[in-house]
Scaffold this active site. Structure first.
Site, mmCIF file in Angstrom:
data_model
loop_
_atom_site.group_PDB
_atom_site.id
_atom_site.type_symbol
_atom_site.label_atom_id
_atom_site.label_comp_id
_atom_site.label_asym_id
_atom_site.label_seq_id
_atom_site.Cartn_x
_atom_site.Cartn_y
_atom_site.Cartn_z
ATOM 1 N N GLY A 151 100.841 6.968 -16.073
ATOM 2 C CA GLY A 151 100.913 7.447 -17.449
ATOM 3 C C GLY A 151 102.177 6.882 -18.060
ATOM 4 O O GLY A 151 102.906 6.129 -17.405
ATOM 5 N N SER A 152 102.474 7.279 -19.293
ATOM 6 C CA SER A 152 103.624 6.688 -19.981
ATOM 7 C C SER A 152 104.925 6.926 -19.211
ATOM 8 O O SER A 152 105.778 6.046 -19.143
ATOM 9 C CB SER A 152 103.722 7.242 -21.400
ATOM 10 O OG SER A 152 103.605 8.655 -21.375
ATOM 11 N N GLU A 193 105.503 6.869 -16.164
ATOM 12 C CA GLU A 193 105.630 6.076 -14.929
ATOM 13 C C GLU A 193 105.813 4.590 -15.223
ATOM 14 O O GLU A 193 106.135 3.814 -14.319
ATOM 15 C CB GLU A 193 104.399 6.258 -14.031
ATOM 16 C CG GLU A 193 104.268 7.658 -13.443
ATOM 17 C CD GLU A 193 103.878 8.706 -14.480
ATOM 18 O OE1 GLU A 193 103.115 8.366 -15.413
ATOM 19 O OE2 GLU A 193 104.358 9.851 -14.384
ATOM 20 N N GLU A 228 93.709 11.872 -9.609
ATOM 21 C CA GLU A 228 94.844 12.081 -8.706
ATOM 22 C C GLU A 228 94.440 12.711 -7.374
ATOM 23 O O GLU A 228 95.113 12.515 -6.364
ATOM 24 C CB GLU A 228 95.922 12.913 -9.397
ATOM 25 C CG GLU A 228 96.650 12.162 -10.514
ATOM 26 C CD GLU A 228 95.887 12.147 -11.842
ATOM 27 O OE1 GLU A 228 94.737 12.665 -11.889
ATOM 28 O OE2 GLU A 228 96.427 11.623 -12.832
ATOM 29 N N HIS A 232 101.204 11.149 -12.402
ATOM 30 C CA HIS A 232 101.639 11.325 -13.777
ATOM 31 C C HIS A 232 101.993 12.782 -14.073
ATOM 32 O O HIS A 232 101.106 13.627 -14.237
ATOM 33 C CB HIS A 232 100.534 10.850 -14.725
ATOM 34 C CG HIS A 232 100.924 10.994 -16.167
ATOM 35 N ND1 HIS A 232 102.115 10.515 -16.663
ATOM 36 C CD2 HIS A 232 100.295 11.568 -17.210
ATOM 37 C CE1 HIS A 232 102.183 10.789 -17.950
ATOM 38 N NE2 HIS A 232 101.109 11.428 -18.300
ATOM 39 N N HIS A 245 88.059 30.429 10.608
ATOM 40 C CA HIS A 245 87.365 30.300 9.324
ATOM 41 C C HIS A 245 86.540 31.578 9.092
ATOM 42 O O HIS A 245 87.007 32.508 8.478
ATOM 43 C CB HIS A 245 86.502 29.033 9.325
ATOM 44 C CG HIS A 245 85.898 28.706 7.992
ATOM 45 N ND1 HIS A 245 85.107 27.616 7.766
ATOM 46 C CD2 HIS A 245 85.979 29.352 6.803
ATOM 47 C CE1 HIS A 245 84.725 27.596 6.501
ATOM 48 N NE2 HIS A 245 85.238 28.636 5.907
ATOM 49 N N GLY A 279 89.979 22.215 4.762
ATOM 50 C CA GLY A 279 88.626 22.453 4.251
ATOM 51 C C GLY A 279 88.506 22.177 2.764
ATOM 52 O O GLY A 279 87.480 22.477 2.162
HETATM 53 N N1 TZD Z 1 85.658 23.334 -3.555
HETATM 54 C C1 TZD Z 1 86.560 22.701 -2.766
HETATM 55 C C2 TZD Z 1 87.567 21.800 -3.393
HETATM 56 N N2 TZD Z 1 86.553 22.858 -1.441
HETATM 57 C C3 TZD Z 1 85.644 23.693 -0.876
HETATM 58 N N3 TZD Z 1 85.703 23.854 0.453
HETATM 59 C C4 TZD Z 1 84.653 24.331 -1.662
HETATM 60 C C5 TZD Z 1 84.714 24.122 -3.004
HETATM 61 C C6 TZD Z 1 83.630 25.287 -1.059
HETATM 62 N N4 TZD Z 1 82.650 24.637 -0.174
HETATM 63 C C7 TZD Z 1 82.777 24.684 1.195
HETATM 64 O O1 TZD Z 1 83.709 25.217 1.820
HETATM 65 S S1 TZD Z 1 81.465 23.932 1.952
HETATM 66 C C8 TZD Z 1 80.729 23.525 0.479
HETATM 67 C C9 TZD Z 1 81.491 23.989 -0.588
HETATM 68 C C10 TZD Z 1 81.140 23.776 -1.999
HETATM 69 C C11 TZD Z 1 79.416 22.819 0.457
HETATM 70 C C12 TZD Z 1 79.532 21.346 0.590
HETATM 71 O O2 TZD Z 1 78.240 20.809 0.523
HETATM 72 P P1 TZD Z 1 77.838 19.429 1.126
HETATM 73 O O3 TZD Z 1 77.556 19.713 2.664
HETATM 74 O O4 TZD Z 1 76.594 19.010 0.446
HETATM 75 O O5 TZD Z 1 78.957 18.498 1.075
HETATM 76 P P2 TZD Z 1 76.452 20.622 3.359
HETATM 77 O O6 TZD Z 1 76.229 19.963 4.676
HETATM 78 O O7 TZD Z 1 75.236 20.685 2.517
HETATM 79 O O8 TZD Z 1 77.083 21.964 3.567
#
Ligand code: TZD
Ligand code: CA
Length: 529
Positions: free
Chosen positions: A25-26, A28, A47, A70, A281, A401
């Site tokens: 951005g500006s 940087e 980003e 930025h 988890h 995750g």
């Molecule tokens: N947003 C972000 C940034 N991270 C997350 N982990 C989620 C939302 C929540 N989330 C999970 O923890 S698993 C998942 C989501 C939305 C499903 C991902 O679906 P996919 O895989 O199609 O990549 P599967 O195999 O269908 O589960």
């Protein structure tokens, strides 16, 4: 006179940070102007993708990566990606451009108000130097903080009127400095662990991502073989520290309190090396350890040691400690172990391929040293069972995750590896958080093979919805996305797969190509648990 600009580039060069991942951005532009010819700038279009690429690059190269964002808005977009870098101990030196000093207080456009607070708590250290002459020293502090165990991201906000200032005498010594850390256990500390291992009737070993990060996988193998002990990978695994077809390999631990103690029942000693205890988890309460079991935890991260609910921890260098244990442990009299069976492949239905069948083909066609970046959430267990991960640095998954890591990280990992091929296995849901990585792959001719498993849904969330009795939760399906068209729009060759034979052909061809390819595979759903 030496400018702050010249001193900063000297310092980056002398620390091996000649690849800059950024989105400008500006604020940087004065830094990016007159970038020396031995530097390269890898442009990411968002980003989150910039930090994801840098994360993959740093993890795969074992070196720190430099990032330029930025101001506050760019930093905000990167925060999700920082959750992963934080938990994978990835050394990222993140810089962000700030407004000129006379206008920060006025909150002019693109002022990063309270810049040092913004990225916390996902950085080890963050600062905005008090004056221009302190920029090179602060950058040096950022680099050495980031690369000292436990490694992790750091953040520096730099007003753009600083670059043309004189750097001052402070910067004179910086380029030739080194900071190293000693972390070998004492003789007594080693003796304690060796005695516990020697006296245990049925010890179990649990290895985590930091074993792979320091490339101590072969020491892990030696220790397991001499002990004739079963090996599990610590839960929610972001890397693969142990060869998955080794006779002692037993799989990845489940990510629940009750699940772990049930699986490790009968082991009187559990030694966890290079992982938190534990990254759970799904909440399935129960006892934290099996009855009559002792846990010893070896980690490079004092925070991991302190917050663990059970066990005796030793904070030390993972590579040195594992090597010493493997060298010094006397061979056990227990019989050698035999490898686990791989379950049969379920049938593919109609035109939807079973992910297990896709992984079998992938494992057959890919080179034995292929690197997998995985962000397909419901198929994680299936991939671990079916794909052989043999060499160090063969597997990467978002450590917290946070989705949006997979596609960018695959680009960064491939950029750090000229000789090994990178295969990104990405869910149709996950793909959307990092999709613009395709553009960088196309422009830079980075030959990642992206495999999008398209089951039309957030499969892992469907499984969680069952577990949590929330099956009518809103927002779980993502139908109607054409990934091959999107990929072509970003300049990446793409194919929509129609059968297993077709997948085999297209994957083989993609692995021969020196440019990226995306294969969109319609798949059936899988139960992740
Ligand atoms: N947003 C972000 C940034 N991270 C997350 N982990 C989620 C939302 C929540 N989330 C999970 O923890 S698993 C998942 C989501 C939305 C499903 C991902 O679906 P996919 O895989 O199609 O990549 P599967 O195999 O269908 O589960
Ligand atoms: Ca999906």
């Amino acid at each position: 006179m030496t400018t702050v600009h010249a001193a900063a580039y000297d310092l980056l060069r002398s620390n091996g940070l000649t690849t800059i991942f950024g989105n400008p951005g500006s604020n940087e532009l004065p830094f990016l102007d007159a970038m020396p010819a031995d530097f390269r700038y890898i442009l990411g279009l968002h980003e989150g993708v910039v930090v994801g690429m840098a994360d993959g690059f740093a993890q795969a190269s074992g070196q720190a990566a430099f990032v330029n964002l930025h101001a506050a808005s760019g930093t905000g977009n990167a925060m999700g990606a920082l959750t992963n870098a934080w938990y994978s101990h990835t050394p990222l030196v993140i810089s962000a451009g700030q407004q000129v000093r006379p206008m920060i207080g006025l909150e002019a456009m693109l002022s990063n108000v309270d810049a040092a607070s913004l990225p916390r708590p996902l950085v080890k250290w963050s600062a905005e130097p008090a004056q221009a002459t302190d920029v090179p020293r602060a950058l040096s502090q950022a680099i050495h903080t980031s690369t000292t165990d436990p490694k992790g991201p750091v953040y520096l906000s730099i007003p753009y009127d600083d670059w043309n200032q004189e750097s001052g005498s402070l910067s004179e010594y910086l380029s030739s400095r080194s900071v190293s850390r000693a972390g070998s256990p004492s003789v007594e500390q080693l003796e304690d662990i060796l005695t516990a291992l020697g006296e245990a009737a049925n010890p179990a070993l649990v290895f985590g991502p930091d074993v792979d990060a320091v490339r101590a996988n072969h020491h892990a193998v030696r220790l397991a073989e001499k002990l004739a002990a079963p090996v599990w990978i610590a839960p929610s695994a972001p890397r693969c520290p142990f060869p998955t077809r080794h006779p002692n390999f037993r799989g990845v631990l489940p990510a629940s309190i009750a699940g772990i103690s049930a699986l490790l029942n009968g082991h009187d000693l559990i030694v966890v090396i290079g992982a938190p205890v534990f990254r759970y988890h799904q909440y399935q309460p129960g006892s934290y350890l099996p009855e009559n079991s002792r846990l010893i935890h070896i980690t490079c991260d004092a925070g991991e040691a302190a917050r663990a609910p059970m066990g005796d921890a030793l904070v030390s260098d993972i590579g040195q400690t594992l090597r010493a244990l493997a060298d010094m442990i006397p061979p056990s009299k227990r019989p050698p172990l035999t490898a686990c069976d791989i379950p049969p492949v379920p049938d593919s239905q109609d035109d939807l391929l079973a992910p297990e069948a896709v992984f079998e083909v992938m494992n057959e066609v890919a080179p034995e040293d292929a690197i997998y970046v995985n962000e397909s959430t419901s198929t994680v267990a299936a991939l671990w069972k079916r794909v052989e991960l043999k060499h160090p640095g063969s597997y990467y998954f978002p450590a917290s995750g946070g989705l949006g890591f997979g596609m960018p990280a695959a680009v960064g990992v491939q950029l750090a590896n000229d000789r090994r091929r990178v295969i990104a296995v990405i869910g149709d849901g996950s793909a959307n958080y990092g999709i613009t990585a395709l553009w960088t792959a196309a422009q830079e001719k980075i030959p990642v093979v992206f495999i999008i498993l398209n089951n039309g849904t957030y499969g892992a969330l469907r499984a969680f919805a069952k577990l949590l009795n929330a099956e009518n939760a809103a927002g779980l399906d993502v139908p109607g996305i054409g990934f091959s068209s999107i990929a072509e729009g970003y300049g990446v060759e793409a194919h929509r797969i129609t059968s297993l034979e077709n997948f085999k052909d297209k994957l083989s061809a993609a692995l021969q190509s020196d440019t990226p390819t995306l294969l969109e595979v319609p798949t059936s759903t899988t139960d992740p648990f």
